[in-house]
Structure formats: C-alpha cells, structure tokens
Design a protein around this motif. Structure first.
Motif, PDB file in Angstrom:
ATOM      1  N   PHE A   9       0.826  -1.204   0.000  1.00 46.66           N
ATOM      2  CA  PHE A   9       0.000   0.000   0.000  1.00 46.66           C
ATOM      3  C   PHE A   9       0.865   1.261   0.000  1.00 46.66           C
ATOM      4  O   PHE A   9       0.661   2.171  -0.804  1.00 46.66           O
ATOM      5  CB  PHE A   9      -0.926  -0.014   1.217  1.00 46.66           C
ATOM      6  CG  PHE A   9      -1.713   1.239   1.379  1.00 46.66           C
ATOM      7  CD1 PHE A   9      -2.872   1.443   0.636  1.00 46.66           C
ATOM      8  CD2 PHE A   9      -1.300   2.218   2.262  1.00 46.66           C
ATOM      9  CE1 PHE A   9      -3.604   2.610   0.781  1.00 46.66           C
ATOM     10  CE2 PHE A   9      -2.025   3.388   2.405  1.00 46.66           C
ATOM     11  CZ  PHE A   9      -3.179   3.591   1.666  1.00 46.66           C
ATOM     12  N   PHE A  10       1.841   1.291   0.892  1.00 46.43           N
ATOM     13  CA  PHE A  10       2.680   2.488   0.993  1.00 46.43           C
ATOM     14  C   PHE A  10       3.553   2.681  -0.241  1.00 46.43           C
ATOM     15  O   PHE A  10       3.862   3.799  -0.623  1.00 46.43           O
ATOM     16  CB  PHE A  10       3.552   2.428   2.249  1.00 46.43           C
ATOM     17  CG  PHE A  10       2.819   2.821   3.499  1.00 46.43           C
ATOM     18  CD1 PHE A  10       2.135   4.018   3.563  1.00 46.43           C
ATOM     19  CD2 PHE A  10       2.799   1.990   4.599  1.00 46.43           C
ATOM     20  CE1 PHE A  10       1.450   4.396   4.711  1.00 46.43           C
ATOM     21  CE2 PHE A  10       2.120   2.348   5.757  1.00 46.43           C
ATOM     22  CZ  PHE A  10       1.445   3.552   5.808  1.00 46.43           C
ATOM     23  N   ARG A  11       3.963   1.582  -0.853  1.00 47.06           N
ATOM     24  CA  ARG A  11       4.773   1.703  -2.062  1.00 47.06           C
ATOM     25  C   ARG A  11       4.069   2.584  -3.091  1.00 47.06           C
ATOM     26  O   ARG A  11       4.690   3.412  -3.752  1.00 47.06           O
ATOM     27  CB  ARG A  11       5.013   0.323  -2.674  1.00 47.06           C
ATOM     28  CG  ARG A  11       5.710   0.366  -4.021  1.00 47.06           C
ATOM     29  CD  ARG A  11       5.786  -0.999  -4.664  1.00 47.06           C
ATOM     30  NE  ARG A  11       4.516  -1.495  -5.149  1.00 47.06           N
ATOM     31  CZ  ARG A  11       3.998  -1.206  -6.343  1.00 47.06           C
ATOM     32  NH1 ARG A  11       4.646  -0.412  -7.159  1.00 47.06           N
ATOM     33  NH2 ARG A  11       2.838  -1.686  -6.698  1.00 47.06           N
ATOM     34  N   ARG A  12       2.779   2.426  -3.217  1.00 49.64           N
ATOM     35  CA  ARG A  12       2.050   3.150  -4.263  1.00 49.64           C
ATOM     36  C   ARG A  12       1.822   4.614  -3.920  1.00 49.64           C
ATOM     37  O   ARG A  12       1.394   5.388  -4.770  1.00 49.64           O
ATOM     38  CB  ARG A  12       0.744   2.431  -4.552  1.00 49.64           C
ATOM     39  CG  ARG A  12       0.988   1.008  -5.046  1.00 49.64           C
ATOM     40  CD  ARG A  12      -0.091   0.558  -6.006  1.00 49.64           C
ATOM     41  NE  ARG A  12      -1.401   0.978  -5.526  1.00 49.64           N
ATOM     42  CZ  ARG A  12      -2.175   0.224  -4.744  1.00 49.64           C
ATOM     43  NH1 ARG A  12      -1.791  -0.989  -4.435  1.00 49.64           N
ATOM     44  NH2 ARG A  12      -3.322   0.672  -4.335  1.00 49.64           N
ATOM     45  N   ARG A  13       2.114   4.975  -2.673  1.00 51.49           N
ATOM     46  CA  ARG A  13       1.948   6.384  -2.281  1.00 51.49           C
ATOM     47  C   ARG A  13       2.828   7.322  -3.114  1.00 51.49           C
ATOM     48  O   ARG A  13       2.521   8.490  -3.261  1.00 51.49           O
ATOM     49  CB  ARG A  13       2.311   6.544  -0.806  1.00 51.49           C
ATOM     50  CG  ARG A  13       1.213   6.131   0.144  1.00 51.49           C
ATOM     51  CD  ARG A  13       0.544   7.369   0.686  1.00 51.49           C
ATOM     52  NE  ARG A  13      -0.604   7.120   1.502  1.00 51.49           N
ATOM     53  CZ  ARG A  13      -0.614   7.185   2.841  1.00 51.49           C
ATOM     54  NH1 ARG A  13       0.494   7.455   3.482  1.00 51.49           N
ATOM     55  NH2 ARG A  13      -1.723   6.998   3.504  1.00 51.49           N
ATOM     56  N   TRP A  14       3.957   6.818  -3.598  1.00 57.39           N
ATOM     57  CA  TRP A  14       4.846   7.681  -4.380  1.00 57.39           C
ATOM     58  C   TRP A  14       4.556   7.597  -5.884  1.00 57.39           C
ATOM     59  O   TRP A  14       5.218   8.248  -6.685  1.00 57.39           O
ATOM     60  CB  TRP A  14       6.327   7.317  -4.111  1.00 57.39           C
ATOM     61  CG  TRP A  14       6.841   7.840  -2.802  1.00 57.39           C
ATOM     62  CD1 TRP A  14       6.123   8.485  -1.838  1.00 57.39           C
ATOM     63  CD2 TRP A  14       8.187   7.766  -2.323  1.00 57.39           C
ATOM     64  NE1 TRP A  14       6.935   8.805  -0.767  1.00 57.39           N
ATOM     65  CE2 TRP A  14       8.205   8.383  -1.037  1.00 57.39           C
ATOM     66  CE3 TRP A  14       9.378   7.245  -2.833  1.00 57.39           C
ATOM     67  CZ2 TRP A  14       9.383   8.483  -0.281  1.00 57.39           C
ATOM     68  CZ3 TRP A  14      10.540   7.353  -2.074  1.00 57.39           C
ATOM     69  CH2 TRP A  14      10.539   7.974  -0.813  1.00 57.39           C
ATOM     70  N   ASP A  15       3.567   6.788  -6.255  1.00 54.75           N
ATOM     71  CA  ASP A  15       3.231   6.611  -7.668  1.00 54.75           C
ATOM     72  C   ASP A  15       2.960   7.904  -8.426  1.00 54.75           C
ATOM     73  O   ASP A  15       3.330   8.012  -9.595  1.00 54.75           O
ATOM     74  CB  ASP A  15       2.015   5.685  -7.817  1.00 54.75           C
ATOM     75  CG  ASP A  15       2.416   4.222  -7.844  1.00 54.75           C
ATOM     76  OD1 ASP A  15       3.627   3.946  -7.736  1.00 54.75           O
ATOM     77  OD2 ASP A  15       1.525   3.361  -7.968  1.00 54.75           O
ATOM     78  N   PRO A  16       2.299   8.889  -7.804  1.00 53.11           N
ATOM     79  CA  PRO A  16       2.033  10.121  -8.563  1.00 53.11           C
ATOM     80  C   PRO A  16       3.304  10.749  -9.144  1.00 53.11           C
ATOM     81  O   PRO A  16       3.225  11.504 -10.111  1.00 53.11           O
ATOM     82  CB  PRO A  16       1.391  11.051  -7.510  1.00 53.11           C
ATOM     83  CG  PRO A  16       0.781  10.125  -6.515  1.00 53.11           C
ATOM     84  CD  PRO A  16       1.699   8.926  -6.456  1.00 53.11           C
TER      85      PRO A  16
END
Length: 271
Positions: A9-16
């Motif tokens: 979940f947290f990995r995708r926090r930087w996706d933007p």
DNA sequence: ATTCTTGTTGCATC
DNA sequence: AGATGCAACAAGAA
C-alpha cells in the motif's frame, strides 16, 4: 504497522511522481534510518534522475531511478511514505524528503526510527534486494520447502517460526496470528511436531492470508471483514469470529499473540 | 507513571 | 555449528 500488504500500500503512495525528476534529496543526517549509507551517496543516486518504477517485496520497497540507481525503504515499525505538495515543510519525523520536478515532496516519515533507507547504483539488482526470499505466493513456496524449514526449527514455537523473514517474507505479528488461527494451529505448538495434515493446512493458510491481505489492505487499505481474526485481536473481550468463544493473549516468541483456544488446541498439530 | 507496541539485530546461551 | 531467547533500538499511545 507495516507487513506485506501495508508495504504494498505504501509503495504506491509515491506513484504520482513516477516519471518525474528528483530535483533535491533532503536527508536528516542525524536520523538513525540512514545508518550505513552516506548522505552524499544517497543524493548522488537520487538528484537529477527520474523516478522510473517501484517494487515491493516482503517488508521492503525499492524505488528505481534512471541510470541504475536504487533507493530501498524498510518501514520498520512505524514508518510510512507520503506524497505531499512540494512546499510542505518537513515534520519532526520526516527523515527523507525527495522534491520532484513537478512540485511534489516524497516523504519518508518514521517516528520510531526502526526503519531504514538504503541506496545503490550499478548493474542489475542491489544485493540487499536480490537477497529477499521468494514470495509466499510464488511457486517456490512449496509444502516440501515449508516442511524442511519447520524441521530445522523443530524446537521453536510456530509463532516464532512464522516471523522468520528468510522463509516467510512479509509475515509480521498480525499476519502470523491470522495464519495460525485460520490453520487451526496453536501458536505455541513446536514446529517439529507438525503432522502432514496440519502442514497442508498451514501451507494453504499462509497463501490465503497473503492473498487476502494484498487484496484488501494492499489495494486501498480497506477495513478487513469481521470474519478475520484481525478485527478482534485487540478488542477488549474480543471473541473468535468462528467459534464465538473467547480469545486469549500472551507473549509467544517474544511477541504479543492472540489465539482462539477452541480452534487452536495444543497437540492437535500432530495430525 | 508505567507499560505497551503490526520489526530487526546482535549477543549470550543452549 | 546451528538454533534459540532476549535485550536494545526510540517514540508515542493507553
């Protein structure tokens, strides 16, 4: 907090910020999280490079940048990643802030500082990434491999064994309890005394919990259903969702452990 | 005030 | 030699 699915979940926090260039890396050099790496090496790996992609495995994340640069993040007990507007001032526990070309701040926040940042540059994968054990959901995780591992840790309680990352990458305290509860195995049962039927149930439960956790928590951190032990393990007077009986709590393998004594009977693992 | 915590490591002991 | 148990790391919540 972060186990397998929370890490995803947290990995995708930087996706933007994928595709954006890191223009500055701000490191709180005093932060314990950066032990073992030099701030200048981290800055060299990040600054001026575009963020290409990210990975999650076990309890770790890797962010791959241009030119073969990698930044590794382990969230420890209280770490999290955030993507904030670029003008955000770092908070007291924001140990790493990456500013991007499109005005974002990629933040690693960790009050307790059990987490860790790593960096690397070279061909292929960094050694600390390549060393992570194959996922429980991969074909490499066979009943035979599980049996061999349990034999080697024969005198340890199952709960302690499930926390060993070299065989159960990503399993943490709540997932271990969830697995044993679903498999109907007592957390204090000795690993060396698990019979063939129990072994098959343990193998299935491990895969099931990983899959469910990634689907429910890893995707958008939705609340798990009440049919999981998860929602009851910390409740005062919490009851087992399957037997409706009381739940017990005690330290096993040095960690607070919750189980349902009507489902998880010591001795039953021998079958 | 005290004790607890969803993680890992290093060290002592078996 | 390899397995096992436990304190330490640090901050905040109950």
């Amino acid at each position: 907090m972060p186990e397998l699915a929370e890490v995803e979940f947290f990995r995708r926090r930087w996706d933007p910020a994928l595709g954006e260039r890191i223009v500055a890396a701000e490191i709180h050099a005093s932060a314990r999280c950066c032990r073992g790496i030099s701030p200048s090496a981290l800055r060299r790996a990040a600054e001026g490079r575009r963020l290409l992609r990210s990975h999650a495995a076990a309890k770790q994340m890797a962010f791959v940048l241009e030119g073969g640069a990698w930044i590794g993040v382990h969230l420890g007990m209280t770490g999290e990643l955030l993507c904030l507007p670029g003008d955000a001032a770092p908070g007291r526990h924001d140990h790493l802030v990456l500013r991007t070309s499109r005005g974002r701040a990629l933040v690693f926040r960790d009050p307790r500082m059990f987490g860790r940042i790593q960096c690397w540059q070279g061909k292929g994968e960094p050694p600390w990434w390549a060393a992570i054990a194959p996922p429980i959901l991969s074909p490499a995780f066979t009943p035979a491999a599980l049996a061999a591992f349990l034999r080697r840790r024969a005198r340890s309680p199952l709960k302690a064994v499930l926390l060993m990352q070299e065989r159960f990458p990503g399993i943490g305290n709540w997932m271990a309890d969830e697995v044993l509860w679903r498999a109907g195995l007592h957390p204090k049962a000795k690993a060396g005394r698990v019979g063939p039927r129990s072994l098959a149930r343990l193998h299935a439960a491990l895969r099931e919990v990983c899959r469910d956790a990634l689907r429910v928590i890893g995707k958008d951190w939705s609340d798990p259903p009440d049919s999981w032990l998860f929602n009851h393990r910390w409740e005062k007077g919490g009851r087992c969702p399957r037997t409706r009986g009381p739940l017990l709590r005690a330290a096993v393998g040095g960690r607070t452990t919750c189980w349902s004594p009507r489902r998880q009977v010591l001795g039953a693992e021998r079958r």
